[in-house]
Design an enzyme around this catalytic site. Structure first.
Site, mmCIF file in Angstrom:
data_model
loop_
_atom_site.group_PDB
_atom_site.id
_atom_site.type_symbol
_atom_site.label_atom_id
_atom_site.label_comp_id
_atom_site.label_asym_id
_atom_site.label_seq_id
_atom_site.Cartn_x
_atom_site.Cartn_y
_atom_site.Cartn_z
ATOM 1 N N GLU A 161 -5.216 -4.971 10.660
ATOM 2 C CA GLU A 161 -4.229 -3.912 10.857
ATOM 3 C C GLU A 161 -4.542 -3.140 12.135
ATOM 4 O OE1 GLU A 161 -2.253 -2.860 6.831
ATOM 5 O OE2 GLU A 161 -3.921 -1.513 7.175
ATOM 6 N N GLY A 163 2.831 -1.099 4.213
ATOM 7 C CA GLY A 163 2.861 0.312 3.823
ATOM 8 C C GLY A 163 4.282 0.744 3.500
ATOM 9 N N GLY A 164 4.933 1.370 4.454
ATOM 10 C CA GLY A 164 6.285 1.903 4.258
ATOM 11 C C GLY A 164 7.261 0.883 3.678
ATOM 12 N N HIS A 215 -9.395 1.157 5.030
ATOM 13 C CA HIS A 215 -8.123 1.347 5.733
ATOM 14 C C HIS A 215 -8.371 2.286 6.923
ATOM 15 C CE1 HIS A 215 -4.059 2.576 6.660
ATOM 16 N NE2 HIS A 215 -3.644 1.506 6.003
ATOM 17 N N ASN A 220 0.860 -1.171 0.000
ATOM 18 C CA ASN A 220 0.000 0.000 0.000
ATOM 19 C C ASN A 220 0.902 1.228 0.000
ATOM 20 O OD1 ASN A 220 -1.776 2.071 0.563
ATOM 21 N ND2 ASN A 220 -2.268 1.373 2.643
ATOM 22 N N TRP A 221 1.006 1.853 -1.170
ATOM 23 C CA TRP A 221 1.920 2.998 -1.286
ATOM 24 C C TRP A 221 1.359 4.274 -0.659
ATOM 25 C CZ3 TRP A 221 4.759 3.131 -6.725
ATOM 26 C CH2 TRP A 221 5.654 2.042 -6.779
ATOM 27 N N LYS A 222 0.071 4.253 -0.311
ATOM 28 C CA LYS A 222 -0.577 5.441 0.276
ATOM 29 C C LYS A 222 -0.334 6.660 -0.631
ATOM 30 C CE LYS A 222 -0.111 3.269 4.727
ATOM 31 N NZ LYS A 222 0.000 3.397 6.177
ATOM 32 N N GLU A 269 -6.746 4.647 8.067
ATOM 33 C CA GLU A 269 -6.492 6.066 7.796
ATOM 34 C C GLU A 269 -7.723 6.717 7.170
ATOM 35 O OE1 GLU A 269 -2.824 5.592 5.624
ATOM 36 O OE2 GLU A 269 -1.785 5.094 7.488
ATOM 37 N N SER A 288 3.524 -2.119 10.280
ATOM 38 C CA SER A 288 4.976 -2.176 10.561
ATOM 39 C C SER A 288 5.624 -3.501 10.190
ATOM 40 C CB SER A 288 5.257 -1.824 12.029
ATOM 41 O OG SER A 288 4.874 -0.490 12.294
HETATM 42 P P1 PGA Z 1 2.940 0.308 7.544
HETATM 43 O O1 PGA Z 1 1.436 0.509 7.009
HETATM 44 O O2 PGA Z 1 3.444 -0.996 6.970
HETATM 45 O O3 PGA Z 1 3.681 1.491 7.062
HETATM 46 O O4 PGA Z 1 2.841 0.240 9.046
HETATM 47 C C1 PGA Z 1 0.591 -0.592 6.803
HETATM 48 C C2 PGA Z 1 -0.717 -0.123 6.224
HETATM 49 O O5 PGA Z 1 -1.180 0.957 6.617
HETATM 50 O O6 PGA Z 1 -1.322 -0.806 5.388
#
Ligand code: PGA
Length: 248
Positions: free
Chosen positions: A163, A228-229, A93, A9-11, A95, A207
Site C-alpha cells: 500500500e 478502504g473506502g 497499516h 478495511n473499514w477503518k 495510518e 484507491s
Molecule cells: P483506500 O484505503 O482504498 O481508501 O485508499 C486502502 C487502505 O488504507 O487499506
C-alpha cells in the site's frame, strides 16, 4: 495456486447500522470463487461474525497488541480478536505506522502473537511519496518486509499488502508497471526467506475502486486487494469482488 483475496478495511467507519451492509454483501456473494474478508471496527467484530455466520465471508480486526493480556489501556490482544470470532488481522497499516509511530519491529511482534493465536496476518508495507520520488521504494519495501514479517509466517497465516502511502484515500494509484515491479520484488524477497513464498498472497491496496479493479487484478503477482473506502458499501465492493473473480 494462490486463492485470491478481496479484503475490506473499514477503518474507523461503521456503527451497528452497517451490519445490514455486511448482510447485503454476503447475500450478493454466496458462492464466491475468491476469499472475502471484512475488517470492521472492533466494536462491531462479534456482531459482524454473527451477521455473516451462514455465509463464506470472513471477519478480521484492524490491529492487535503483541501481548496476550495486561495493563494496556485501550488495546486489544490477538487472543481477544480470535475469541470474538475474527480469523484475521491487519497489521502495520501506514495510518498506524504514521499516527502511532508503529515501527516494523512492533509490527513483527504483533504479527508473531497473532499467528500464534491462529489469526491470519495481513501485513502492510508501502513507501511515502518522498521515498518514491527519491527512488528508494524497493529499499523501503525490502526493509519493511525484513523487519515486519516474522519467521513464523507461512502461505497460510501471512498475506502481504503493498500500500503506497500516497495512494491511500487519495484517488491516486501507481502505474501497472510500478505495481508489477514492487510485487515481483516482494515475491523474490520473500522467496529468499520462506520455502512456501510462492503460495503467499500479495495484495495491492490504495484507491482500489470498481473503475480500476480489473486493470490492477490483471497485473502479475497481484493476488487481490486491500480496499478502504471502496469496501464500505456493496455498491462499490461487489464490483471489485466480481473483477477479482473474473481475473482468475
Ligand atoms: P483506500 O484505503 O482504498 O481508501 O485508499 C486502502 C487502505 O488504507 O487499506
Amino acid at each position: 495456486m494462490r486463492r485470491k483475496l478481496a479484503a475490506g478495511n473499514w477503518k474507523m467507519n461503521g456503527t451497528r447500522a452497517a451490519l445490514g451492509t455486511l448482510e447485503a454483501l454476503s447475500r450478493a456473494h454466496t458462492t464466491p470463487s475468491v476469499d472475502i474478508l471484512i475488517c470492521p471496527p472492533a466494536t462491531l467484530l462479534a456482531a459482524a461474525v454473527e451477521a455473516v455466520a451462514a455465509f463464506p465471508l470472513a471477519i478480521g480486526g484492524q490491529d492487535c497488541h503483541a501481548e496476550t493480556s495486561g495493563a494496556h489501556t485501550g488495546d486489544i490482544s490477538a487472543e481477544m480478536l480470535h475469541d470474538a470470532g475474527a480469523s484475521a488481522v491487519i497489521l502495520g497499516h501506514s495510518e498506524r505506522r504514521e499516527a502511532y509511530g508503529e515501527t516494523s519491529e512492533t509490527v513483527r511482534a504483533k504479527a508473531k502473537a497473532a499467528q500464534a493465536t491462529g489469526l491470519m496476518t495481513l501485513i502492510c508495507v508501502g513507501e511515502s511519496l518522498a521515498q518514491r520520488e527519491a527512488e528508494n521504494t524497493l529499499d523501503i519495501i525490502g526493509a519493511q518486509l525484513a523487519l515486519s514479517v516474522p519467521d513464523t509466517s507461512t502461505a497460510q497465516n501471512c498475506v502481504i499488502a503493498y500500500e503506497p502511502c500516497w495512494a491511500i484515500g487519495t484517488g491516486l494509484t501507481p502505474t501497472p508497471e510500478q505495481i508489477a515491479e514492487v510485487h515481483g520484488f516482494m515475491r523474490t524477497t520473500l522467496a529468499a526467506r520462506f520455502a512456501d513464498a510462492d503460495g503467499m498472497r500479495l495484495l495491492y491496496g490504495g484507491s482500489v475502486k470498481p473503475a480500476n479493479a480489473a486493470e490492477i487484478f490483471g497485473i502479475g503477482d497481484v493476488d487481490g486487494a486491500l480496499v478502504g473506502g471502496g469496501s464500505l458499501t456493496p455498491r462499490d465492493f461487489s464490483p471489485i469482488i466480481n473483477a477479482l473473480e473474473s481475473a482468475l
